[in-house]
Write an enzyme that holds these catalytic residues in place. Structure first.
Site, PDB file in Angstrom:
ATOM      1  N   GLY A 164       0.855  -1.195   0.000  1.00 18.86           N
ATOM      2  CA  GLY A 164       0.000   0.000   0.000  1.00 18.86           C
ATOM      3  C   GLY A 164       0.880   1.230   0.000  1.00 18.86           C
ATOM      4  O   GLY A 164       2.041   1.186  -0.413  1.00 18.86           O
ATOM      5  N   ARG A 165       0.309   2.331   0.510  1.00 14.88           N
ATOM      6  CA  ARG A 165       1.044   3.602   0.450  1.00 14.88           C
ATOM      7  C   ARG A 165       2.370   3.532   1.200  1.00 14.88           C
ATOM      8  O   ARG A 165       3.397   4.021   0.730  1.00 14.88           O
ATOM      9  CB  ARG A 165       0.165   4.718   1.028  1.00 14.88           C
ATOM     10  CG  ARG A 165      -1.015   5.025   0.136  1.00 14.88           C
ATOM     11  CD  ARG A 165      -2.111   5.739   0.885  1.00 14.88           C
ATOM     12  NE  ARG A 165      -2.898   4.784   1.669  1.00 14.88           N
ATOM     13  CZ  ARG A 165      -4.183   4.892   1.925  1.00 14.88           C
ATOM     14  NH1 ARG A 165      -4.848   5.937   1.497  1.00 14.88           N
ATOM     15  NH2 ARG A 165      -4.826   3.991   2.634  1.00 14.88           N
ATOM     16  N   ILE A 166       2.355   2.911   2.397  1.00 16.02           N
ATOM     17  CA  ILE A 166       3.587   2.875   3.198  1.00 16.02           C
ATOM     18  C   ILE A 166       4.603   1.928   2.563  1.00 16.02           C
ATOM     19  O   ILE A 166       5.792   2.243   2.463  1.00 16.02           O
ATOM     20  CB  ILE A 166       3.274   2.468   4.657  1.00 16.02           C
ATOM     21  CG1 ILE A 166       2.314   3.487   5.283  1.00 16.02           C
ATOM     22  CG2 ILE A 166       4.560   2.372   5.481  1.00 16.02           C
ATOM     23  CD1 ILE A 166       1.713   3.060   6.623  1.00 16.02           C
ATOM     24  N   ARG A 186      -2.015  -8.202  -1.985  1.00 11.35           N
ATOM     25  CA  ARG A 186      -3.249  -8.888  -2.389  1.00 11.35           C
ATOM     26  C   ARG A 186      -3.427  -8.815  -3.896  1.00 11.35           C
ATOM     27  O   ARG A 186      -3.803  -9.756  -4.555  1.00 11.35           O
ATOM     28  CB  ARG A 186      -4.461  -8.219  -1.723  1.00 11.35           C
ATOM     29  CG  ARG A 186      -4.810  -8.798  -0.388  1.00 11.35           C
ATOM     30  CD  ARG A 186      -5.898  -8.014   0.258  1.00 11.35           C
ATOM     31  NE  ARG A 186      -5.505  -6.596   0.398  1.00 11.35           N
ATOM     32  CZ  ARG A 186      -6.120  -5.728   1.173  1.00 11.35           C
ATOM     33  NH1 ARG A 186      -7.184  -6.085   1.849  1.00 11.35           N
ATOM     34  NH2 ARG A 186      -5.715  -4.480   1.270  1.00 11.35           N
ATOM     35  N   ILE A 245       6.336  -3.619  10.964  1.00 10.81           N
ATOM     36  CA  ILE A 245       5.764  -2.339  11.415  1.00 10.81           C
ATOM     37  C   ILE A 245       4.251  -2.343  11.167  1.00 10.81           C
ATOM     38  O   ILE A 245       3.622  -1.289  11.149  1.00 10.81           O
ATOM     39  CB  ILE A 245       6.414  -1.120  10.721  1.00 10.81           C
ATOM     40  CG1 ILE A 245       6.278  -1.199   9.197  1.00 10.81           C
ATOM     41  CG2 ILE A 245       7.866  -0.960  11.137  1.00 10.81           C
ATOM     42  CD1 ILE A 245       6.601   0.120   8.487  1.00 10.81           C
ATOM     43  N   ARG A 247       1.198  -5.133  12.219  1.00  6.10           N
ATOM     44  CA  ARG A 247       0.506  -5.494  13.452  1.00  6.10           C
ATOM     45  C   ARG A 247       1.133  -6.782  13.972  1.00  6.10           C
ATOM     46  O   ARG A 247       1.491  -7.669  13.186  1.00  6.10           O
ATOM     47  CB  ARG A 247      -0.991  -5.728  13.200  1.00  6.10           C
ATOM     48  CG  ARG A 247      -1.797  -4.464  12.950  1.00  6.10           C
ATOM     49  CD  ARG A 247      -1.881  -3.568  14.177  1.00  6.10           C
ATOM     50  NE  ARG A 247      -2.696  -2.366  13.943  1.00  6.10           N
ATOM     51  CZ  ARG A 247      -2.203  -1.178  13.580  1.00  6.10           C
ATOM     52  NH1 ARG A 247      -0.901  -1.007  13.430  1.00  6.10           N
ATOM     53  NH2 ARG A 247      -3.010  -0.149  13.396  1.00  6.10           N
ATOM     54  N   GLU A 276       0.405  -6.254  22.744  1.00  4.86           N
ATOM     55  CA  GLU A 276       0.769  -4.894  23.185  1.00  4.86           C
ATOM     56  C   GLU A 276      -0.112  -4.422  24.330  1.00  4.86           C
ATOM     57  O   GLU A 276      -1.322  -4.635  24.267  1.00  4.86           O
ATOM     58  CB  GLU A 276       0.578  -3.893  22.024  1.00  4.86           C
ATOM     59  CG  GLU A 276       1.625  -3.985  20.971  1.00  4.86           C
ATOM     60  CD  GLU A 276       1.327  -3.061  19.787  1.00  4.86           C
ATOM     61  OE1 GLU A 276       0.666  -2.029  19.973  1.00  4.86           O
ATOM     62  OE2 GLU A 276       1.763  -3.400  18.688  1.00  4.86           O
ATOM     63  N   HIS A 294       5.794   0.585  19.210  1.00  3.17           N
ATOM     64  CA  HIS A 294       4.749   1.045  18.280  1.00  3.17           C
ATOM     65  C   HIS A 294       4.842   2.557  18.031  1.00  3.17           C
ATOM     66  O   HIS A 294       3.911   3.313  18.345  1.00  3.17           O
ATOM     67  CB  HIS A 294       3.358   0.673  18.827  1.00  3.17           C
ATOM     68  CG  HIS A 294       2.324   0.556  17.730  1.00  3.17           C
ATOM     69  ND1 HIS A 294       1.273  -0.330  17.764  1.00  3.17           N
ATOM     70  CD2 HIS A 294       2.192   1.224  16.557  1.00  3.17           C
ATOM     71  CE1 HIS A 294       0.529  -0.191  16.681  1.00  3.17           C
ATOM     72  NE2 HIS A 294       1.075   0.751  15.931  1.00  3.17           N
ATOM     73  N   ILE A 295       5.971   2.967  17.461  1.00  3.48           N
ATOM     74  CA  ILE A 295       6.217   4.402  17.262  1.00  3.48           C
ATOM     75  C   ILE A 295       6.431   4.780  15.798  1.00  3.48           C
ATOM     76  O   ILE A 295       6.941   5.861  15.504  1.00  3.48           O
ATOM     77  CB  ILE A 295       7.440   4.886  18.081  1.00  3.48           C
ATOM     78  CG1 ILE A 295       8.692   4.055  17.731  1.00  3.48           C
ATOM     79  CG2 ILE A 295       7.160   4.872  19.574  1.00  3.48           C
ATOM     80  CD1 ILE A 295       9.998   4.720  18.143  1.00  3.48           C
TER      81      ILE A 295
HETATM   82  C1  8YV Z   1      -0.648   4.194  15.564  1.00  2.32           C
HETATM   83  C2  8YV Z   1      -0.556   2.825  13.608  1.00  2.32           C
HETATM   84  O1  8YV Z   1      -1.824   4.811  15.222  1.00  2.32           O
HETATM   85  O2  8YV Z   1      -1.768   4.280  12.234  1.00  2.32           O
HETATM   86  C3  8YV Z   1      -1.598   3.135  12.612  1.00  2.32           C
HETATM   87  O3  8YV Z   1      -2.274   2.179  12.182  1.00  2.32           O
HETATM   88  O4  8YV Z   1      -0.273   1.716  13.898  1.00  2.32           O
HETATM   89  C4  8YV Z   1       0.136   3.928  14.309  1.00  2.32           C
HETATM   90  O5  8YV Z   1       0.235   5.081  13.543  1.00  2.32           O
HETATM   91  C5  8YV Z   1       0.040   5.026  16.518  1.00  2.32           C
HETATM   92  O6  8YV Z   1       1.227   4.409  16.816  1.00  2.32           O
HETATM   93  C6  8YV Z   1      -0.780   5.261  17.772  1.00  2.32           C
HETATM   94  O7  8YV Z   1      -1.075   4.049  18.406  1.00  2.32           O
END
Ligand code: 8YV
Length: 351
Positions: A164-166, A186, A245, A247, A276, A294-295
């Site tokens: 996707g975009r990322i 997909r 990065i 889930r 988490e 999760h940053i």
């Molecule tokens: C979190 C993310 O929102 O946008 C998402 O799906 O996983 C992250 O940007 C952010 O870390 C706050 O939990």
């Protein structure tokens, strides 16, 4: 329990689940009676249900899971604005069935998250955090020419799962490192996008077998739960690195820890975890895994942009502001038409 930011009782009530940026969230007070939690809080499902009971809308983060149980008693709830692009914390089917608009925050975090994916990849392949620990522990006296040898990024093969975009942002960055990019998604991207990203479509197995580094950036759904299991890890080169990065639930963390501990995989970089904020002791015990909390989207500008977009979404989804009825980024647009009618009706009835 919830101090009111605005006390205009006749206005629709909205709930803000966590402290975000006061100056941005403050925009809600022009339209709504805002109830906010005030401090970082782990809300139980019951607390979420209680908070939503009298609300027309809510601004929430990934830490709040909202499904049928949480909305069962929320008769006036019309919109949930998620601060995040991923929304696996929402039961979208249940919200849709209840006529509740859900929104997310895509685009504004794409480049920041791609930056971090690359940073985590580099830290993992070149053992940056392990090297710092080693230095701080006073081990430099033991230095030898083969201390802390890592894997190159330049000239290597990068596998991206989820284009996707990322994922595309990561592929574009990889061009600057002369990497060969394989991706699995997909669906295959249009030729022009593949060319712009310098990426070639490949099957999942081929990506795992050929890549020197694999980055996971796909959205979570039950269909991809533990997609990266022992069998997938076994396909990887023992010299390879894995970065997640997306889930936590996409990776079988026990199988990953086992592969890392037994030399079947060189290193991993994880920003997300299945439980988490808990991190498995098996992972914490390993030296060859870089762990971050999760940053990936956490630059100041981007986090502010995410909250701002979520606020815009909530205002519009509740029929207020310049985009009334048209929130910029809905995830269940099908309910919008019906929700708009519901909003107008509610307004007419003075709800
Ligand atoms: C979190 C993310 O929102 O946008 C998402 O799906 O996983 C992250 O940007 C952010 O870390 C706050 O939990």
């Amino acid at each position: 329990m919830f101090p009111a930011v605005s006390m205009a009782e006749s206005r629709p009530r909205v709930w803000v689940s966590q402290p975000l940026f006061d100056d941005i969230v403050g925009r809600l007070a022009a339209h709504f009676d805002v109830r906010s939690t005030g401090e970082v809080t782990e809300h139980s499902p019951q607390a979420i249900a209680d908070a939503l009971r009298e609300c027309a809308g809510a601004l929430i983060t990934l830490n709040e899971r909202i499904g049928a149980r949480e909305i069962a008693a929320a008769a006036s709830l019309r919109a949930i604005a998620n601060v995040g692009v991923g929304y696996n914390n929402l039961d979208v089917a249940a919200l849709t069935q209840a006529g509740i608009v859900a929104t997310n925050t895509p685009d504004v975090l794409t480049e920041t998250t791609a930056d971090f994916g690359f940073a985590l990849l580099m830290a993992t392949a070149r053992r940056v955090t392990e090297a710092e620990r080693w230095l701080r522990e006073g081990q430099w006296q033991q230095w030898s020419f083969s201390t802390l040898l890592g894997a190159d990024l330049h000239g290597s093969t990068l596998g991206i799962v989820g284009m996707g975009r990322i994922g595309q942002g990561i592929a574009r960055r990889a061009r600057g490192f002369d990497m060969r990019v394989l991706y699995h998604n997909r669906s295959r991207l249009p030729d022009a996008v593949e060319q712009e990203c310098g990426a070639r479509y490949a099957g999942f197995d081929e990506v795992f077998a050929q890549a020197d580094h694999v980055v996971l950036v796909l959205p979570y759904s039950p269909q991809v739960h533990h997609l990266v299991d022992a069998a997938a890890l076994a396909k990887m080169k023992p010299t390879a690195t894995l970065v997640n990065i997306a889930r936590g639930g996409i990776v079988d963390e026990i199988a990953l820890a086992d592969a890392l501990a037994n030399g079947r995989l060189a290193a991993a970089g994880l920003d997300v975890y299945e439980g988490e904020p808990a991190v498995r002791p098996e992972l914490l015990a390993l030296r060859n895994v870089v762990l971050t909390p999760h940053i990936a989207s956490a630059s100041l500008a981007t986090r502010r942009a995410m909250v701002s977009l979520a606020v815009d979404n909530l205002i519009a989804a509740l029929g207020e502001g310049p985009d009334a009825g048209n929130p910029p980024t809905p995830v269940n647009p099908d309910v919008l038409a019906a929700a708009t009618i519901k909003t107008i009706t509610a307004k007419r009835q003075g709800a």
